[in-house]
Scaffold this active site. Structure first.
Site: not given
Ligand SMILES: [Zn+2]
Length: 427
Positions: A232, A305
């Site tokens: 991310h 995520d």
């Molecule tokens: Zn993370």
């Protein structure tokens, strides 16, 4: 009797092309791909003009089990994966207990197999309890089925521990997935330390908290020759650092999440705790750098995520709200609308970034519609615009910053290992 998908537009991310053809699935495998296949004796689904892609692969999800079933279960999370077009997901080890023992890895895989909605590949913890001190038994965890190592949710604070982890992972030929967060810099911040946080008087997380650790781990990957995968990515400076490391030949891959590609810190003004995610939504310049990084290949893959929480946990005031969004069921249409519907990318490029390349970088099979491959397929409707309605999610986590958006490119039919696991076309 096989399952015959007739007249679909087959998206081939390997040869980067789209061709109209039939696909025959028998015994869990793709047994024929050609126009005008004989339908006799098979169950036939006409998918004329719909896109037929390899099953999507997500290398960063939180399935919350064992231990946090009130947020998500392996059953609800994999059902959400199927609804989102994903046939394989890699789940992060910040469970209760932490996924730091082979028994936990085995339990997660067995639990996923029991339902069969999607294949789950556990990512095991780098350190015992993800406390950042003692390395776990990488060999035993790998033998139990772990495909990578990560202390995701926290950064590994010690460079010495990370160096040892990279060496251990290199011996096994698997990546270490880095949640980059230097706690001496991130402190108690809840949002990006930028203009909006300053204006609203909120404690911020500086972008350097992320970039410093990414830079450190790129240096360690260069020194050890290990494969480091950066999770991310969100600041512009981190994209620059990864680009420079790749130019130097460092074995680095990186992922970016849909929310960092589409949203910036401005969302805090309207969404409060519902805009809270870690790493945080950053400035518009950071967002644009992430998009540019994805377009030029510095950032290799898109990962959700997926971080489900309860309604109560997300409705709290900003300082106390939980970090994260439910991502599995909106990832494909957000990305399809942003990159394919807009004309930035041909669809095969998007599918490469959400299927072929994530599989390849994590040592998984998948991302192909070749004869003989396991029958993992996602049928996508490129034409129909639909509104994101979290109330209809299969995930227990209903908090998404994309609620109410009108999007194209919805997954409508998913086949996992030859079984229909999601069907929004005929059911
Ligand atoms: Zn993370």
């Amino acid at each position: 009797m096989g399952l015959l998908l007739k007249r679909g537009m087959l998206v081939d991310p390997v040869d980067r092309r789209v061709v109209q053809a039939d696909v025959l699935i028998e015994g869990g495998r793709i047994t024929a791909v050609a126009p005008g296949l004989d339908a006799a004796g098979h169950e036939v689904r006409d998918v004329c003009d719909l896109l037929v892609a390899p099953g999507l692969v997500d290398v960063h999800v939180h399935l919350r089990e064992p231990g946090l079933a009130y947020k998500e279960t392996i059953e609800s999370g994999t059902r959400a994966a199927a609804a989102g077009g994903f046939t394989q997901v890699c789940c992060m080890p910040n469970t209760r207990p932490v996924t730091d023992e082979p028994e936990v890895v085995r339990w997660i895989r067995e639990e996923a197999d029991r339902f069969g909605h999607a294949t789950v590949h556990p990512i095991a913890a780098v350190t015992s309890g993800s406390r950042g001190e003692e390395l776990t038994d990488f060999t035993a965890l790998r033998e139990a089925g772990a495909v990578a190592f990560s202390d995701d949710g926290r950064g590994v604070q010690s460079a010495m521990v990370m160096r040892e982890a990279l060496l251990a992972a290199k011996r096994l030929g698997v990546p270490v997935a880095v949640h980059a967060e230097d706690e001496s810099l991130s402190g108690t911040g809840a949002v990006h330390a930028g203009d909006v946080a300053r204006e609203l008087g909120l404690p911020g997380i500086v972008a350097e908290a992320e970039t410093v650790m990414i830079a450190r781990d790129l240096v360690l990957a260069a020194a050890t020759g290990a494969h480091v995968h950066i999770c991310h990515v969100s600041p512009a400076a981190a994209v620059d650092a990864i680009r420079a490391a790749k130019a130097l030949g460092v074995r680095v891959t990186a992922e970016v999440a849909p929310h960092h590609l589409l949203l910036n810190e401005e969302l805090l003004r309207t969404h409060g705790g519902r805009a809270k995610v870690n790493p945080p939504l950053r400035s518009e310049a950071d967002r644009q750098a992430c998009v540019q990084g994805l377009l030029d290949g510095t950032l290799d893959v898109i990962a959700t995520d997926h971080a489900p929480h309860t309604e109560e946990e997300k409705a709290r005031p900003l300082a106390d709200a939980s970090f994260g969004f439910s991502g599995l069921e909106v990832s494909l249409p957000t990305m399809f609308t942003m990159f394919v519907h807009s004309g930035l990318w041909p669809v095969e490029e998007l599918i490469a970034r959400m299927s072929l390349l994530p599989a390849r970088h994590f040592g998984l099979s998948g991302g192909s519609l070749e004869v003989g491959a396991r029958a993992d397929l996602t049928v996508i409707d490129p034409f129909t615009r639909r509104t994101v309605e979290p109330d209809g999610f299969f995930s227990k986590g209903r908090s998404t910053p994309f609620a109410g958006r009108q999007l194209y490119g919805w997954p409508v039919f998913t086949v996992h290992a030859g079984r229909v696991v999601h069907d929004a076309l005929w059911q």
